[in-house]
Write an enzyme that holds these catalytic residues in place. Structure first.
Site, PDB file in Angstrom:
ATOM      1  N   LYS A 202       0.835  -1.206   0.000  1.00 16.65           N
ATOM      2  CA  LYS A 202       0.000   0.000   0.000  1.00 16.65           C
ATOM      3  C   LYS A 202       0.865   1.249   0.000  1.00 16.65           C
ATOM      4  O   LYS A 202       1.791   1.378   0.814  1.00 16.65           O
ATOM      5  CB  LYS A 202      -0.847   0.034   1.281  1.00 16.65           C
TER       6      LYS A 202
HETATM    7  C1  E4P Z   1      -8.126   0.344   4.595  1.00 11.98           C
HETATM    8  O1  E4P Z   1      -7.423  -0.103   3.759  1.00 11.98           O
HETATM    9  C2  E4P Z   1      -8.020   1.698   5.158  1.00 11.98           C
HETATM   10  O2  E4P Z   1      -6.715   1.994   5.516  1.00 11.98           O
HETATM   11  C3  E4P Z   1      -8.939   1.774   6.336  1.00 11.98           C
HETATM   12  O3  E4P Z   1     -10.187   1.215   5.993  1.00 11.98           O
HETATM   13  C4  E4P Z   1      -9.125   3.177   6.884  1.00 11.98           C
HETATM   14  O4  E4P Z   1     -10.131   3.117   7.845  1.00 11.98           O
HETATM   15  P1  E4P Z   1     -10.463   4.339   8.812  1.00 11.98           P
HETATM   16  O5  E4P Z   1     -10.990   5.446   7.961  1.00 11.98           O
HETATM   17  O6  E4P Z   1     -11.517   3.782   9.716  1.00 11.98           O
HETATM   18  O7  E4P Z   1      -9.209   4.693   9.516  1.00 11.98           O
END
Ligand code: E4P
Length: 240
Positions: free
Chosen positions: A89
């Site tokens: 990522k």
């Molecule tokens: C997933 O890949 C994201 O990093 C995650 O869903 C972010 O979630 P949040 O907005 O609850 O921190």
């Protein structure tokens, strides 16, 4: 692909994997910190390898922890070597809008054959450009968009239509779930995948009326057994 689990917790991953209802896992530094993973890259590596083995061949997204151009290259190459089902990522840009990231994404996907999930995106246009750069996954943080007062549904529809029209390979991950309803509504709008907080899966499965219905079946089964017993006894004695 449909549902990924947004967690770093082994017991949750095992639970839903055994049910056969998840097809991948996503993490980020915040999720791992909440899980008590410290010790920098060493801690992340240990947990990542465990999860990757557990869910193989499903994909596991692991985020780089730097926004420095060379650092992103170095970490991405390193992380990708930890297991064959890892997707790295990388955020769409830096915390101040630094623009090195898409170049890094493009090079890693096209020259190093590393699968990239571009994350921290809040709009269809960001995701479209990440897909153009060659990303395998584009993560739109739906809950965060909704928190700002916009409905992410229109962005999902727009993005899916652009990816289909231009035949881009990227899969849309809708992340940042805030309520159980998000899963179905985002998939119906055109997301390929929704990455879900574990507790929401229980919320999707359990229904109060199903509970009542199951209880009725069990109660009637028990009543039937009580009535059946004398009949069975009678048969044994040759009276019926
Ligand atoms: C997933 O890949 C994201 O990093 C995650 O869903 C972010 O979630 P949040 O907005 O609850 O921190």
């Amino acid at each position: 692909m449909a549902i990924f689990l947004d967690t770093g917790k082994i017991s949750d991953i095992e639970k839903y994997l055994k049910m056969g209802i998840i097809r991948g896992v996503t993490t980020n530094p915040t999720i791992l910190l909440k899980e008590g993973i410290t010790g920098g890259m060493k801690g992340i590596k240990d947990r990542t390898i465990k999860i990757a083995e557990l869910i193989d061949p499903y994909p596991l997204s692991v985020e780089v922890t730097t926004n420095d151009r060379e650092g992103m290259f170095r970490q991405a190459k390193d992380i990708a070597r930890w297991a064959k089902n890892i997707v790295v990522k990388i955020t769409i840009h830096g915390p101040k809008g630094e623009l090195d990231n898409l170049e890094v994404v493009h090079e890693l996907e096209t020259k190093h054959d590393i699968r990239i999930n571009v994350t921290a995106m809040m709009s269809a246009q960001q995701c479209f450009l990440a897909a153009m750069a060659g990303a395998s996954y584009v993560s739109l943080l739906g809950g965060r968009v909704n928190n700002m007062g916009y409905n992410v549904i229109e962005d999902i529809k727009c993005l899916r239509s652009l990816l289909d029209t231009y035949k881009l390979k990227a899969q849309i991950i809708l992340a940042s779930t805030r309520e159980v309803l998000n899963v179905i509504e985002w998939l119906r709008a055109g997301a390929h995948i929704v990455t879900v907080v574990p507790s929401f899966l229980d919320g999707m499965i359990i229904h109060p009326y199903s509970k009542e219905t199951v209880q009725m079946f069990l109660d009637d089964a028990a009543r039937g057994e009580i009535k059946a017993e004398p009949l069975a006894v009678a048969r044994k004695k040759g009276k019926a």
